[in-house]
Design a protein around this motif. Structure first.
Motif, short mmCIF file in Angstrom:
data_model
loop_
_atom_site.label_atom_id
_atom_site.label_comp_id
_atom_site.label_asym_id
_atom_site.label_seq_id
_atom_site.Cartn_x
_atom_site.Cartn_y
_atom_site.Cartn_z
N TRP A 101 0.82 -1.21 0.00
CA TRP A 101 0.00 0.00 0.00
C TRP A 101 0.85 1.26 0.00
N ASN A 102 2.10 1.20 0.53
CA ASN A 102 3.00 2.35 0.41
C ASN A 102 3.37 2.58 -1.06
N ARG A 103 3.66 1.48 -1.79
CA ARG A 103 3.96 1.60 -3.22
C ARG A 103 2.75 2.11 -4.00
N VAL A 104 1.59 1.59 -3.65
CA VAL A 104 0.35 2.04 -4.32
C VAL A 104 0.18 3.55 -4.11
N GLY A 143 -12.27 8.34 -13.83
CA GLY A 143 -12.89 7.58 -14.91
C GLY A 143 -12.03 7.41 -16.14
N SER A 144 -10.83 8.00 -16.13
CA SER A 144 -9.94 7.88 -17.29
C SER A 144 -9.41 6.46 -17.43
N LEU A 145 -9.23 6.05 -18.67
CA LEU A 145 -8.66 4.74 -18.96
C LEU A 145 -7.14 4.86 -18.94
N ILE A 146 -6.51 4.04 -18.13
CA ILE A 146 -5.05 4.03 -18.00
C ILE A 146 -4.55 2.65 -18.41
N GLY A 147 -3.66 2.60 -19.38
CA GLY A 147 -3.08 1.33 -19.81
C GLY A 147 -1.95 0.92 -18.88
N VAL A 207 -4.21 2.71 -9.91
CA VAL A 207 -5.15 3.28 -10.89
C VAL A 207 -6.58 3.22 -10.36
N VAL A 208 -7.00 2.06 -9.88
CA VAL A 208 -8.40 1.94 -9.45
C VAL A 208 -8.68 2.71 -8.17
N ALA A 243 -7.28 5.48 -7.43
CA ALA A 243 -7.24 6.90 -7.81
C ALA A 243 -8.48 7.30 -8.61
N GLY A 244 -9.34 6.33 -8.93
CA GLY A 244 -10.55 6.64 -9.66
C GLY A 244 -10.46 6.39 -11.15
N GLY A 245 -9.35 5.83 -11.59
CA GLY A 245 -9.20 5.52 -13.01
C GLY A 245 -9.69 4.13 -13.33
N VAL A 246 -9.65 3.79 -14.60
CA VAL A 246 -10.03 2.47 -15.08
C VAL A 246 -8.77 1.84 -15.66
N ALA A 247 -8.38 0.69 -15.13
CA ALA A 247 -7.15 0.04 -15.57
C ALA A 247 -7.42 -0.89 -16.74
N ALA A 248 -6.58 -0.76 -17.76
CA ALA A 248 -6.63 -1.67 -18.91
C ALA A 248 -5.30 -2.39 -18.97
N MET A 249 -5.32 -3.68 -18.69
CA MET A 249 -4.09 -4.46 -18.71
C MET A 249 -3.73 -4.75 -20.16
N LEU A 250 -2.56 -4.27 -20.59
CA LEU A 250 -2.08 -4.45 -21.94
C LEU A 250 -0.95 -5.47 -21.94
N PRO A 251 -0.67 -6.07 -23.08
CA PRO A 251 0.46 -7.00 -23.12
C PRO A 251 1.76 -6.25 -22.82
#
Length: 128
Positions: A53-56, A71-75, A91-92, A94-102
């Motif tokens: 949680w410190n890293r987060v 609500g922003s999409l963050i890759g 990301v989540v 902070a209120g963003g939406v996480a998109a896991m990319l390769p």
């Protein structure tokens, strides 16, 4: 909408259910209850709930400073590693939406997913 967190059960313990309204409450619960216990073990790297949680919090601060909008999409283009989990949680929370990319080895590997998804920005190990 109510969310529930089911406490990790040890043999012989009664089931514990915590009613949570936010991920922040989950963060606080984990820190208070499990602090120095292992939270994540990936590829021979183990970190405690406190370190997690410190890293987060550090990544979340960086996201805010970079201009994250709710609500922003963050890759997230990282390999299967502790950092991927940290960035997802940052990301989540902070209120963003996480998109896991390769996980890409070059910027060319991110062109197609970024063209399709149009994230506000991408978290990766690649140089600029």
């Amino acid at each position: 909408m109510e969310r529930y967190f089911f406490d990790m059960l040890q043999p012989g313990e009664e089931e514990c259910v915590f009613r949570l309204s936010t991920l922040t409450e989950l963060e606080i619960l984990c820190l208070q209850k499990y602090g120095n216990l292992p939270a994540i073990a990936v590829q021979n790297q183990v970190i405690s709930y406190k370190e997690l949680w410190n890293r987060v919090a550090c990544v979340r601060t960086g996201l805010y400073e970079a201009g994250l909008k709710k609500g922003s999409l963050i890759g997230i283009a990282l390999p299967n590693h502790v950092d991927a989990v940290v960035c997802f949680l940052a990301v989540v929370t902070a209120g963003g939406v996480a998109a896991m990319l390769p996980a890409a080895t070059s910027t060319e590997g991110l062109v197609k997913p970024c063209t399709l998804l149009r994230p506000q920005f991408v978290i990766t190990y690649l140089p600029e």
